[in-house]
Design an enzyme around this catalytic site. Structure first.
Site, short mmCIF file in Angstrom:
data_model
loop_
_atom_site.label_atom_id
_atom_site.label_comp_id
_atom_site.label_asym_id
_atom_site.label_seq_id
_atom_site.Cartn_x
_atom_site.Cartn_y
_atom_site.Cartn_z
N GLY A 12 0.77 -0.69 -0.08
CA GLY A 12 0.11 0.14 -0.10
C GLY A 12 0.96 0.73 -0.22
N ASP A 13 0.57 2.39 -0.49
CA ASP A 13 0.80 3.54 0.03
C ASP A 13 2.25 3.88 -1.45
OD1 ASP A 13 -0.78 4.33 2.37
OD2 ASP A 13 0.77 3.38 3.60
N LYS A 16 -0.82 4.83 -5.97
CA LYS A 16 -1.49 4.71 -6.53
C LYS A 16 -2.35 5.65 -7.00
CE LYS A 16 -2.62 1.51 -4.02
NZ LYS A 16 -2.15 1.49 -3.36
N GLY A 42 -5.71 5.44 2.22
CA GLY A 42 -5.42 6.88 1.91
C GLY A 42 -5.08 7.53 0.61
N HIS A 43 -5.54 7.07 -0.57
CA HIS A 43 -4.65 7.84 -1.05
C HIS A 43 -4.95 9.96 -1.26
CE1 HIS A 43 -5.75 4.64 -3.45
NE2 HIS A 43 -7.74 4.17 -3.50
N ARG A 138 -23.54 -12.68 7.18
CA ARG A 138 -24.89 -11.65 6.85
C ARG A 138 -25.82 -11.20 7.67
NH1 ARG A 138 -24.30 -17.83 4.36
NH2 ARG A 138 -22.03 -17.57 5.94
N GLN A 176 -4.97 -0.26 -0.62
CA GLN A 176 -4.22 -1.43 -0.41
C GLN A 176 -2.98 -1.55 -1.82
OE1 GLN A 176 -7.60 -1.97 0.47
NE2 GLN A 176 -6.96 -0.23 2.22
N VAL A 282 11.45 8.17 -7.97
CA VAL A 282 12.11 8.12 -8.14
C VAL A 282 12.83 9.01 -8.08
CG1 VAL A 282 13.26 7.97 -10.81
CG2 VAL A 282 11.56 6.49 -10.93
N GLY A 323 7.63 12.57 -8.05
CA GLY A 323 7.97 13.26 -7.46
C GLY A 323 6.77 13.85 -7.07
P1 GTP Z 1 -2.99 3.53 -0.25
O1 GTP Z 1 -5.02 3.57 -0.87
O2 GTP Z 1 -3.75 3.90 1.37
O3 GTP Z 1 -1.87 2.05 -0.20
O4 GTP Z 1 -2.29 4.83 -0.97
P2 GTP Z 1 -1.70 5.29 -2.46
O5 GTP Z 1 -1.01 4.50 -2.88
O6 GTP Z 1 -2.05 6.17 -2.76
O7 GTP Z 1 -0.53 6.10 -1.83
P3 GTP Z 1 -0.50 7.48 -0.43
O8 GTP Z 1 -0.91 8.69 -1.05
O9 GTP Z 1 -1.01 6.89 0.64
O10 GTP Z 1 1.58 7.91 -0.10
C1 GTP Z 1 1.96 7.87 -1.29
C2 GTP Z 1 3.13 9.50 -0.46
O11 GTP Z 1 4.15 9.70 -1.80
C3 GTP Z 1 2.11 10.22 -1.01
O12 GTP Z 1 2.49 11.56 0.40
C4 GTP Z 1 2.20 10.88 -2.52
O13 GTP Z 1 2.22 12.18 -2.42
C5 GTP Z 1 3.81 10.94 -2.08
N1 GTP Z 1 4.31 10.36 -3.44
C6 GTP Z 1 3.59 9.80 -4.71
N2 GTP Z 1 4.05 9.62 -5.87
C7 GTP Z 1 5.64 10.21 -5.29
C8 GTP Z 1 7.32 10.21 -6.62
O14 GTP Z 1 7.21 10.05 -7.57
N3 GTP Z 1 7.65 11.10 -5.50
C9 GTP Z 1 7.98 11.51 -4.09
N4 GTP Z 1 8.51 12.39 -3.19
N5 GTP Z 1 6.08 11.49 -3.74
C10 GTP Z 1 5.73 10.87 -4.10
P1 IMP Z 2 -6.63 -2.85 8.32
O1 IMP Z 2 -7.36 -3.09 6.68
O2 IMP Z 2 -7.45 -1.45 9.06
O3 IMP Z 2 -7.58 -4.67 8.74
O4 IMP Z 2 -5.59 -3.15 8.59
C1 IMP Z 2 -4.20 -4.31 8.47
C2 IMP Z 2 -3.58 -4.37 8.08
O5 IMP Z 2 -3.10 -3.47 6.68
C3 IMP Z 2 -2.42 -3.01 8.73
O6 IMP Z 2 -0.83 -3.69 8.63
C4 IMP Z 2 -2.48 -1.67 8.05
O7 IMP Z 2 -1.35 -1.06 8.43
C5 IMP Z 2 -2.22 -2.20 6.69
N1 IMP Z 2 -3.83 -1.43 5.47
C6 IMP Z 2 -4.87 -1.35 5.36
N2 IMP Z 2 -4.59 -0.54 5.42
C7 IMP Z 2 -4.25 0.28 4.42
C8 IMP Z 2 -3.41 1.40 3.14
O8 IMP Z 2 -4.39 2.13 2.59
N3 IMP Z 2 -1.96 1.68 3.30
C9 IMP Z 2 -1.01 1.24 3.43
N4 IMP Z 2 -1.46 -0.03 4.92
C10 IMP Z 2 -2.89 -0.35 5.14
MG MG Z 3 -2.20 5.26 0.88
#
Ligand code: GTP
Ligand code: IMP
Ligand code: MG
Length: 337
Positions: A12-13, A16, A42-43, A138, A176, A282, A323
């Site tokens: 995750g994170d 996306k 959290g996107h 259910r 995720q 990158v 970035g």
């Molecule tokens: P989930 O659905 O929670 O898994 O999140 P996500 O995949 O959308 O990613 P999320 O936004 O939680 O985390 C990515 C972080 O990296 C954010 O703070 C973005 O702004 C940042 N980010 C994305 N691409 C880049 C990049 O190329 N460089 C840098 N420095 N930051 C980036």
């Molecule tokens: P839950 O999904 O809240 O039950 O959490 C289970 C596991 O998934 C934990 O390790 C969380 O930190 C992780 N997790 C769930 N959603 C995210 C996400 O969007 N980004 C990163 N980790 C996540």
């Molecule tokens: Mg996230």
């Protein structure tokens, strides 16, 4: 045109949200539909100096001509959904499948109150696990049972499949990442559902024959929040020294950071059926790459790394993020596909 799925390849994170926003702007989908678990996600989207963190609304919302749908597989917290609808002013185009299961306060209490979930697994405390338990038993409420959601209900599979039939482009957004999949991740340190591309298709009611592309997003330095195995994890001091410390969008927790894991990435791309890879961060690999938008302007260190990623994953790297801002990207899809 058809459908493209964007999913996370690590824990995750991966960024996306940013990749979805870029693809939405450049490919102009009529619909952006979200799959995945629920508001545990959290996107982050950064655009024109503004930063948004969304948990329910698809992160492609920044592209104003797309309908924003939440698939039946996703858990909906009505409070979070309605707040985001208002904040982002998307009431006219945000819709929820009437079969989505509902997260109630009791689920959040159960998540936070359970030693096993909150301490051992390190969940996000958003009630997703307990709500999915009720769904499987259910006894969960559905979106159609909630008066506040009345004006937002739709049949997501009908909308999505009709658009595909009409030759329109549809973007399907996962949340995720592969390592958090209930089936394929590092069980029991996982989330409460499968998170692979097939699950995202199922969440929004699209059959596998309708999906043309799967973009798996990896970050140069993988991260993980919560407990669980992380084979290439680096010591915190190392992350500080490299200046690549990160904090969670939903929980504010510090993310654990590791080195690139080629073997894991390859397995993840295989199960996801990746046709393309998007690589983020990158600029964290080499600060000189910050904001670069052309391949030729990347440093040789970055180019070598990307070539290594392609060798590891056996899938072309078509999107290279340099970035957090949506425009900080190299898009090689025309050249490579
Ligand atoms: P989930 O659905 O929670 O898994 O999140 P996500 O995949 O959308 O990613 P999320 O936004 O939680 O985390 C990515 C972080 O990296 C954010 O703070 C973005 O702004 C940042 N980010 C994305 N691409 C880049 C990049 O190329 N460089 C840098 N420095 N930051 C980036
Ligand atoms: P839950 O999904 O809240 O039950 O959490 C289970 C596991 O998934 C934990 O390790 C969380 O930190 C992780 N997790 C769930 N959603 C995210 C996400 O969007 N980004 C990163 N980790 C996540
Ligand atoms: Mg996230």
């Amino acid at each position: 045109m058809g459908a493209t799925i964007i999913v996370g390849g690590f824990w995750g994170d991966e960024g996306k949200g940013k990749i979805v926003a870029h693809v939405a702007y450049s490919d102009k989908p009529v619909i952006i539909a979200r799959g995945g678990v629920g508001p545990n996600a959290g996107h982050t989207v950064e655009i024109d100096g503004q930063k948004f963190g969304v948990r329910m609304i698809p992160s492609g919302f920044v592209y104003k001509d797309a309908k924003l749908l939440i698939g039946a597989g996703v858990l909906v917290n009505p409070e979070v959904f309605l707040k985001e609808v208002e904040l982002l002013k998307v009431a006219d185009r945000a819709r929820v499948d009437y079969r989505c299961a509902i997260i109630e306060p009791k689920h959040i209490e159960a998540d936070k109150g359970s030693e096993h979930l909150s301490k051992k697994i390190g969940t996000t405390g958003t009630g997703c696990g307990p709500a999915n338990v009720d769904r499987v038993n259910r006894v969960a409420k559905q979106a159609k049972d909630i008066p506040e959601l009345k004006d937002f209900l739709t049949d997501v599979p009908l909308e999505v499949n009709q658009a595909i039939e009409n030759g329109e482009f549809v973007l399907l957004e996962g949340s995720q990442g592969f390592g958090l999949s209930l089936y394929y991740g590092t069980y029991p340190y996982v989330t409460s559902k499968d998170t692979t591309a097939s699950a995202i298709a199922s969440d929004v009611g699209v059959g596998p024959t309708r999906v043309d592309d799967v973009i798996v997003v990896f970050k140069c330095f993988p991260t993980r929040v919560g407990a669980g195995p992380f084979p290439t994890e680096m010591p915190q001091e190392e992350a500080e020294k490299l200046g690549i410390v990160e904090y969670g969008t939903v929980t504010g927790r510090r993310r654990r950071i590791g080195y690139w894991d080629g073997e894991f990435a390859r397995y993840s791309a295989m199960v996801n059926g990746a046709t393309q890879v998007a690589l983020t961060g990158v600029d964290k690999l080499d600060k000189e790459c910050y904001g670069v938008t052309e391949w030729e302007k990347l440093t040789s260190k970055a180019k070598k790394f990307i070539e290594q990623v392609e060798e590891d994953v056996k899938v072309p790297v078509t999107l290279i993020s340099t970035g957090p801002e949506t425009k900080q990207i190299i898009d090689l899809r025309k050249e490579k596909l």
